[in-house]
Write a protein that holds these residues in place. Structure first.
Motif, PDB file in Angstrom:
ATOM      1  N   ASN A  97      -4.357  -4.705  -2.706  1.00  5.72           N
ATOM      2  CA  ASN A  97      -3.647  -3.615  -2.304  1.00  5.72           C
ATOM      3  C   ASN A  97      -3.448  -2.738  -3.774  1.00  5.72           C
ATOM      4  O   ASN A  97      -3.517  -1.492  -3.682  1.00  5.72           O
ATOM      5  CB  ASN A  97      -2.059  -4.096  -1.915  1.00  5.72           C
ATOM      6  CG  ASN A  97      -2.276  -4.702  -0.498  1.00  5.72           C
ATOM      7  OD1 ASN A  97      -3.356  -4.399   0.105  1.00  5.72           O
ATOM      8  ND2 ASN A  97      -1.019  -5.473  -0.159  1.00  5.72           N
ATOM      9  N   LEU A 141      -7.319   5.173  -5.006  1.00  3.68           N
ATOM     10  CA  LEU A 141      -6.923   6.378  -4.504  1.00  3.68           C
ATOM     11  C   LEU A 141      -5.869   7.480  -5.216  1.00  3.68           C
ATOM     12  O   LEU A 141      -6.062   8.548  -5.376  1.00  3.68           O
ATOM     13  CB  LEU A 141      -5.982   6.259  -3.177  1.00  3.68           C
ATOM     14  CG  LEU A 141      -7.016   5.513  -1.987  1.00  3.68           C
ATOM     15  CD1 LEU A 141      -6.208   5.161  -0.645  1.00  3.68           C
ATOM     16  CD2 LEU A 141      -8.108   6.221  -1.696  1.00  3.68           C
ATOM     17  N   LEU A 173     -13.647   3.294  -0.083  1.00  2.32           N
ATOM     18  CA  LEU A 173     -13.208   2.317  -1.038  1.00  2.32           C
ATOM     19  C   LEU A 173     -14.305   1.451  -1.566  1.00  2.32           C
ATOM     20  O   LEU A 173     -13.836   0.399  -2.140  1.00  2.32           O
ATOM     21  CB  LEU A 173     -12.003   1.475  -0.246  1.00  2.32           C
ATOM     22  CG  LEU A 173     -10.810   2.016   0.132  1.00  2.32           C
ATOM     23  CD1 LEU A 173     -10.203   1.263   1.248  1.00  2.32           C
ATOM     24  CD2 LEU A 173     -10.084   2.867  -0.719  1.00  2.32           C
ATOM     25  N   GLU A 219      -0.971   6.962   1.256  1.00  6.51           N
ATOM     26  CA  GLU A 219      -2.049   7.385   1.201  1.00  6.51           C
ATOM     27  C   GLU A 219      -2.877   6.374   1.460  1.00  6.51           C
ATOM     28  O   GLU A 219      -4.132   6.553   2.042  1.00  6.51           O
ATOM     29  CB  GLU A 219      -2.622   8.029  -0.161  1.00  6.51           C
ATOM     30  CG  GLU A 219      -1.924   9.445  -0.676  1.00  6.51           C
ATOM     31  CD  GLU A 219      -0.392   9.074  -1.176  1.00  6.51           C
ATOM     32  OE1 GLU A 219       0.110   7.831  -1.392  1.00  6.51           O
ATOM     33  OE2 GLU A 219       0.588   9.992  -1.005  1.00  6.51           O
ATOM     34  N   SER A 220      -2.736   5.292   0.871  1.00  6.89           N
ATOM     35  CA  SER A 220      -3.572   3.888   1.080  1.00  6.89           C
ATOM     36  C   SER A 220      -3.720   3.482   2.562  1.00  6.89           C
ATOM     37  O   SER A 220      -4.640   2.934   2.830  1.00  6.89           O
ATOM     38  CB  SER A 220      -3.294   2.719   0.266  1.00  6.89           C
ATOM     39  OG  SER A 220      -3.617   3.097  -1.265  1.00  6.89           O
ATOM     40  N   LEU A 261       0.765  -1.243   0.062  1.00  8.96           N
ATOM     41  CA  LEU A 261       0.020  -0.031   0.052  1.00  8.96           C
ATOM     42  C   LEU A 261       0.716   1.230  -0.097  1.00  8.96           C
ATOM     43  O   LEU A 261       1.921   1.339   0.701  1.00  8.96           O
ATOM     44  CB  LEU A 261      -0.844   0.054   1.080  1.00  8.96           C
ATOM     45  CG  LEU A 261      -2.001  -0.985   1.162  1.00  8.96           C
ATOM     46  CD1 LEU A 261      -2.924  -0.956   2.708  1.00  8.96           C
ATOM     47  CD2 LEU A 261      -3.021  -0.920   0.047  1.00  8.96           C
ATOM     48  N   ILE A 266      -6.601  -0.832  -4.276  1.00  7.19           N
ATOM     49  CA  ILE A 266      -6.678   0.371  -3.331  1.00  7.19           C
ATOM     50  C   ILE A 266      -6.020   1.463  -3.689  1.00  7.19           C
ATOM     51  O   ILE A 266      -6.069   2.583  -3.897  1.00  7.19           O
ATOM     52  CB  ILE A 266      -6.346  -0.013  -2.032  1.00  7.19           C
ATOM     53  CG1 ILE A 266      -7.564  -1.215  -1.416  1.00  7.19           C
ATOM     54  CG2 ILE A 266      -6.389   0.961  -1.038  1.00  7.19           C
ATOM     55  CD1 ILE A 266      -7.177  -1.907  -0.158  1.00  7.19           C
ATOM     56  N   ASN A 267      -4.534   1.247  -4.124  1.00  5.51           N
ATOM     57  CA  ASN A 267      -3.618   2.169  -4.572  1.00  5.51           C
ATOM     58  C   ASN A 267      -4.205   2.803  -5.868  1.00  5.51           C
ATOM     59  O   ASN A 267      -4.082   4.103  -5.803  1.00  5.51           O
ATOM     60  CB  ASN A 267      -2.331   1.628  -4.877  1.00  5.51           C
ATOM     61  CG  ASN A 267      -1.490   1.065  -3.545  1.00  5.51           C
ATOM     62  OD1 ASN A 267      -1.611   1.623  -2.455  1.00  5.51           O
ATOM     63  ND2 ASN A 267      -0.542   0.237  -3.885  1.00  5.51           N
TER      64      ASN A 267
END
Length: 175
Positions: free
Chosen positions: A156, A163, A108, A57-58, A54, A159-160
């Motif tokens: 992961n 964002l 998310l 920010e994540s 991550l 999510i990255n």
């Protein structure tokens, strides 16, 4: 005349194939020993996959997602060949997965990340089955472990990406 030639040829083939079968037995014994060998941390280290971590920010976005942190910790234990979480009670694993999905932060909750959660659920349950059943081969167990690693790594990554796209979407061009 042709019959004699055919019989002579077949007898030569049979004699050539008669011999010591120890080589095939040695290969089978080696395969059985390898198949029955326990899965160690060194074996798991040899699994090849892309491991995404991550971004800062994540990390901030998931700080309240307790089940994510617990899963990350359990995957680190899995890398050390500690299967206690993954080969435990199936009902406890299902409860964990439900809490994992419900605790996900609202920011998310996109289709991409939700689908990655579903893949994690599937791979966790599949790994649980392969680790708790005795008749599953070592190769299949390692494959299940690799699938869990890949699914978590892809979560992961998503999510990255989510964002990152949020940040770049807010940038306005200069006029």
């Amino acid at each position: 005349m042709k019959i004699k030639f055919v019989l002579l040829f077949l007898s030569c083939v049979v004699l050539a194939n008669c011999g010591d079968d120890n080589n095939t037995n040695d290969v089978k014994i080696t395969e059985n020993k390898e198949q029955n060998a326990p899965i160690t941390a060194k074996t798991i280290e040899g699994i090849d996959y892309k491991d995404y971590v991550l971004s800062p920010e994540s990390e901030k976005a998931i700080v309240t997602w307790e089940r994510y942190h617990e899963l990350a910790m359990q995957i680190n234990y899995l890398k050390k060949a500690d299967f206690s979480f993954f080969n435990g009670e199936k009902e406890l694993l299902k409860k964990f997965i439900e809490e994992f999905k419900t605790q996900m932060p609202k920011e998310l909750a996109t289709n991409h990340i939700t689908s990655r959660n579903a893949i994690i659920e599937t791979t966790l349950l599949k790994l649980n089955e392969s680790l708790t059943l005795d008749n599953i081969s070592r190769k299949d167990k390692l494959k299940g472990i690799k699938e869990v690693f890949i699914a978590f790594s892809n979560l992961n990554y998503m999510i990255n990406e989510k964002l990152e796209s949020d940040v770049y979407g807010k940038i306005q061009p200069e006029k």
